[in-house]
Design a protein around this motif. Structure first.
Motif, PDB file in Angstrom:
ATOM      1  N   PRO A  43     -35.678  20.229   4.383  1.00 43.07           N
ATOM      2  CA  PRO A  43     -36.282  19.287   5.252  1.00 43.07           C
ATOM      3  C   PRO A  43     -37.286  18.084   4.632  1.00 43.07           C
ATOM      4  CG  PRO A  43     -36.595  21.560   6.104  1.00 43.07           C
ATOM      5  CD  PRO A  43     -35.915  21.506   4.715  1.00 43.07           C
ATOM      6  N   GLY A  44     -37.692  18.376   3.421  1.00 39.69           N
ATOM      7  CA  GLY A  44     -38.563  17.523   2.641  1.00 39.69           C
ATOM      8  C   GLY A  44     -37.704  16.403   2.220  1.00 39.69           C
ATOM      9  N   LEU A  45     -36.229  16.147   2.245  1.00 39.24           N
ATOM     10  CA  LEU A  45     -35.392  15.267   1.717  1.00 39.24           C
ATOM     11  C   LEU A  45     -35.447  14.112   2.999  1.00 39.24           C
ATOM     12  CD1 LEU A  45     -32.937  17.147  -0.337  1.00 39.24           C
ATOM     13  CD2 LEU A  45     -34.819  15.830  -0.991  1.00 39.24           C
ATOM     14  N   GLU A  46     -35.727  14.500   4.270  1.00 39.64           N
ATOM     15  CA  GLU A  46     -35.288  13.698   5.330  1.00 39.64           C
ATOM     16  C   GLU A  46     -35.855  12.075   5.162  1.00 39.64           C
ATOM     17  OE1 GLU A  46     -35.837  13.383  10.110  1.00 39.64           O
ATOM     18  OE2 GLU A  46     -36.750  15.103   8.956  1.00 39.64           O
ATOM     19  N   ALA A  93     -26.661  15.327   5.361  1.00 40.87           N
ATOM     20  CA  ALA A  93     -27.599  16.028   4.505  1.00 40.87           C
ATOM     21  C   ALA A  93     -27.724  17.290   4.786  1.00 40.87           C
ATOM     22  CB  ALA A  93     -28.455  15.254   3.996  1.00 40.87           C
ATOM     23  N   SER A  94     -28.301  17.399   6.102  1.00 39.24           N
ATOM     24  CA  SER A  94     -28.876  18.668   6.691  1.00 39.24           C
ATOM     25  C   SER A  94     -27.698  19.809   7.144  1.00 39.24           C
ATOM     26  CB  SER A  94     -29.730  18.568   7.819  1.00 39.24           C
ATOM     27  OG  SER A  94     -28.993  18.100   9.049  1.00 39.24           O
ATOM     28  N   ALA A  95     -26.496  19.219   7.381  1.00 31.67           N
ATOM     29  CA  ALA A  95     -25.505  20.023   7.578  1.00 31.67           C
ATOM     30  C   ALA A  95     -24.882  20.638   6.500  1.00 31.67           C
ATOM     31  CB  ALA A  95     -24.169  19.331   8.309  1.00 31.67           C
ATOM     32  N   LEU A  96     -25.019  19.923   5.210  1.00 35.05           N
ATOM     33  CA  LEU A  96     -24.588  20.409   3.906  1.00 35.05           C
ATOM     34  C   LEU A  96     -25.668  21.280   3.314  1.00 35.05           C
ATOM     35  CD1 LEU A  96     -22.630  17.502   2.700  1.00 35.05           C
ATOM     36  CD2 LEU A  96     -21.906  19.425   3.853  1.00 35.05           C
ATOM     37  N   PRO A 126     -19.998  24.135  14.348  1.00 27.71           N
ATOM     38  CA  PRO A 126     -20.802  24.281  13.410  1.00 27.71           C
ATOM     39  C   PRO A 126     -21.890  23.224  13.193  1.00 27.71           C
ATOM     40  CG  PRO A 126     -18.661  24.510  12.592  1.00 27.71           C
ATOM     41  CD  PRO A 126     -18.543  23.896  13.899  1.00 27.71           C
ATOM     42  N   LEU A 127     -21.931  22.155  13.961  1.00 26.88           N
ATOM     43  CA  LEU A 127     -22.953  21.382  14.054  1.00 26.88           C
ATOM     44  C   LEU A 127     -24.167  21.380  14.838  1.00 26.88           C
ATOM     45  CD1 LEU A 127     -20.723  17.944  13.099  1.00 26.88           C
ATOM     46  CD2 LEU A 127     -22.097  19.448  11.568  1.00 26.88           C
ATOM     47  N   ARG A 128     -24.394  22.602  15.506  1.00 26.74           N
ATOM     48  CA  ARG A 128     -25.168  22.784  16.461  1.00 26.74           C
ATOM     49  C   ARG A 128     -26.765  22.095  15.963  1.00 26.74           C
ATOM     50  NH1 ARG A 128     -26.508  28.415  20.053  1.00 26.74           N
ATOM     51  NH2 ARG A 128     -27.963  27.495  21.400  1.00 26.74           N
ATOM     52  N   ALA A 129     -27.034  22.752  15.004  1.00 25.55           N
ATOM     53  CA  ALA A 129     -28.389  22.336  14.313  1.00 25.55           C
ATOM     54  C   ALA A 129     -28.316  21.071  14.220  1.00 25.55           C
ATOM     55  CB  ALA A 129     -28.492  23.054  13.073  1.00 25.55           C
ATOM     56  N   ASP A 177     -29.993  16.332  -5.656  1.00 26.10           N
ATOM     57  CA  ASP A 177     -29.776  17.583  -4.775  1.00 26.10           C
ATOM     58  C   ASP A 177     -28.116  17.094  -4.254  1.00 26.10           C
ATOM     59  OD1 ASP A 177     -30.856  19.262  -2.519  1.00 26.10           O
ATOM     60  OD2 ASP A 177     -29.516  17.597  -1.473  1.00 26.10           O
ATOM     61  N   PRO A 178     -27.299  18.172  -4.357  1.00 25.07           N
ATOM     62  CA  PRO A 178     -25.912  17.811  -4.095  1.00 25.07           C
ATOM     63  C   PRO A 178     -25.570  17.287  -2.520  1.00 25.07           C
ATOM     64  CG  PRO A 178     -26.244  20.354  -4.395  1.00 25.07           C
ATOM     65  CD  PRO A 178     -27.661  19.458  -4.782  1.00 25.07           C
ATOM     66  N   ALA A 179     -26.535  18.010  -1.487  1.00 22.28           N
ATOM     67  CA  ALA A 179     -26.242  17.695  -0.231  1.00 22.28           C
ATOM     68  C   ALA A 179     -26.577  16.313   0.015  1.00 22.28           C
ATOM     69  CB  ALA A 179     -27.157  18.536   0.679  1.00 22.28           C
ATOM     70  N   LEU A 180     -27.828  15.909  -0.474  1.00 22.58           N
ATOM     71  CA  LEU A 180     -28.244  14.314  -0.461  1.00 22.58           C
ATOM     72  C   LEU A 180     -27.100  13.525  -0.986  1.00 22.58           C
ATOM     73  CD1 LEU A 180     -30.705  13.228   1.049  1.00 22.58           C
ATOM     74  CD2 LEU A 180     -31.760  13.129  -1.164  1.00 22.58           C
ATOM     75  N   GLN A 181     -26.697  13.744  -2.209  1.00 20.87           N
ATOM     76  CA  GLN A 181     -25.873  12.990  -3.029  1.00 20.87           C
ATOM     77  C   GLN A 181     -24.251  12.883  -1.994  1.00 20.87           C
ATOM     78  OE1 GLN A 181     -25.499  15.115  -6.733  1.00 20.87           O
ATOM     79  NE2 GLN A 181     -27.307  14.046  -7.319  1.00 20.87           N
ATOM     80  N   ALA A 182     -23.828  13.796  -1.532  1.00 26.00           N
ATOM     81  CA  ALA A 182     -22.653  14.040  -0.641  1.00 26.00           C
ATOM     82  C   ALA A 182     -23.063  12.866   0.604  1.00 26.00           C
ATOM     83  CB  ALA A 182     -22.173  15.341  -0.423  1.00 26.00           C
ATOM     84  N   ALA A 183     -24.105  13.108   1.124  1.00 24.85           N
ATOM     85  CA  ALA A 183     -24.361  12.409   2.339  1.00 24.85           C
ATOM     86  C   ALA A 183     -24.560  10.847   2.090  1.00 24.85           C
ATOM     87  CB  ALA A 183     -25.698  12.971   2.995  1.00 24.85           C
ATOM     88  N   PHE A 184     -25.062  10.474   0.907  1.00 23.61           N
ATOM     89  CA  PHE A 184     -25.082   9.247   0.390  1.00 23.61           C
ATOM     90  C   PHE A 184     -23.818   8.592   0.157  1.00 23.61           C
ATOM     91  CE2 PHE A 184     -29.738   9.115  -1.344  1.00 23.61           C
ATOM     92  CZ  PHE A 184     -30.224   9.492  -0.309  1.00 23.61           C
ATOM     93  N   LEU A 185     -22.614   9.171  -0.223  1.00 21.53           N
ATOM     94  CA  LEU A 185     -21.593   8.639  -1.092  1.00 21.53           C
ATOM     95  C   LEU A 185     -21.047   7.550   0.045  1.00 21.53           C
ATOM     96  CD1 LEU A 185     -19.480  11.220  -2.927  1.00 21.53           C
ATOM     97  CD2 LEU A 185     -20.503   9.238  -3.742  1.00 21.53           C
ATOM     98  N   PRO A 186     -20.905   7.879   1.615  1.00 20.55           N
ATOM     99  CA  PRO A 186     -20.129   6.889   2.388  1.00 20.55           C
ATOM    100  C   PRO A 186     -20.918   5.331   2.120  1.00 20.55           C
ATOM    101  CG  PRO A 186     -20.289   8.741   3.274  1.00 20.55           C
ATOM    102  CD  PRO A 186     -21.248   8.839   2.313  1.00 20.55           C
ATOM    103  N   GLY A 187     -22.089   5.231   1.600  1.00 20.03           N
ATOM    104  CA  GLY A 187     -22.953   4.106   1.736  1.00 20.03           C
ATOM    105  C   GLY A 187     -22.719   3.460   0.080  1.00 20.03           C
ATOM    106  N   TYR A 188     -21.724   3.863  -0.505  1.00 20.38           N
ATOM    107  CA  TYR A 188     -21.374   3.475  -1.892  1.00 20.38           C
ATOM    108  C   TYR A 188     -21.417   1.729  -1.893  1.00 20.38           C
ATOM    109  CZ  TYR A 188     -16.284   2.895  -0.647  1.00 20.38           C
ATOM    110  OH  TYR A 188     -15.077   2.862  -0.374  1.00 20.38           O
TER     111      TYR A 188
END
Length: 253
Positions: free
Chosen positions: A142-145, A135-138, A89-92, A202-213
């Motif tokens: 693109p504007g959030l990159e 973030a993109s997988a979730l 599922p991570l092809r993109a 943005d929920p995708a960005l928030q989830a992607a940021f969590l490991p950097g807590y």
């Protein structure tokens, strides 16, 4: 997605990257599968440079991952690995993961970074690509990159600071300049990048940021007292670390 491969990915992250595992468990259940697959692949790539004392052999291991993700991106072919079905599922995002493996070639050798710009480029290509891939997988737009890359590079710097004693013990020179004023300046730049990345819901960005807590607190400590980096004293108590994750979950990083 294969249940076995996904379970293997989750177990690998739990064992090898407990901070990311804890953060992923704080995400919505539907978000966890892609994140576990991505983080498990990142673990394999990060370990490859250390699999052999011979840099050329280590680079060959990295090249396998580069080729595997290039093939996934170009043809959709599953990597021939236990994690393979979970990675489909991570092809993109495969070009981003391939770029992480390319950047990790630096880890195979003992030369220091040429300068701070080279360090930030490495952090962007490793942690920046990882955060943006998550973030993109979730489903992040693109504007959030740019925000994802700012946060990713800063989180990568915090992780590198934490690893300095271990890396130096293994004969590596993780920073281009270890003087206190340089460490403090790098930490302050990392905090500035986190500040730029914050904002929005943005929920995708928030989830992607969590490991950097833990990144903000680690960078603040490094900026205030750079000697903590060499001494391996950037983290607080276990209670403080758990509290940092809770704050990131409820108020977002």
């Amino acid at each position: 997605m294969s249940d076995h491969a996904l379970q293997a990915a989750a177990e690998a992250v739990q064992k090898g990257d407990p901070e990311r595992f804890a953060a992923t468990m704080a995400c919505a259940p539907a978000q966890r599968g892609p994140l576990w697959a991505l983080y498990a692949a990142n673990l394999e790539i990060a370990r490859a440079p250390w699999a052999s004392a011979e840099p050329m052999v280590a680079e060959m291991r990295l090249q396998w991952w580069v080729d595997a993700f290039d093939a996934l991106a170009e043809t959709g072919r599953e990597p021939q690995h236990e994690l393979g079905p979970a990675l489909l599922p991570l092809r993109a995002q495969a070009p981003l993961i391939s770029a992480i493996a390319e950047a990790r070639r630096w880890d195979c050798w003992r030369e220091p970074f040429e300068d701070e710009a080279a360090l930030w480029a490495y952090l962007d290509q490793t942690s920046g690509n990882l955060i943006w891939a998550a973030a993109s997988a979730l489903g992040a737009a693109p504007g959030l990159e740019a925000r994802a890359r700012d946060f990713g590079a800063a989180a990568g710097l915090a992780a590198l600071f934490s690893a300095v004693p271990q890396l130096e013990a293994r004969g590596r020179l993780p920073l281009p300049d270890g003087r206190p004023e340089t460490v403090a300046r790098l930490a302050q730049e990392g905090l500035a990048r986190i500040a730029r990345a914050r904002g929005g819901r943005d929920p995708a960005l928030q989830a992607a940021f969590l490991p950097g807590y833990l990144a903000p607190s680690r960078l603040k400590r490094a900026a205030q007292d750079p000697s903590r980096v060499a001494e391996g004293q950037l983290d607080g108590s276990e209670f403080a670390r758990r509290a940092a994750l809770l704050r990131a979950v409820f108020w977002r990083i």
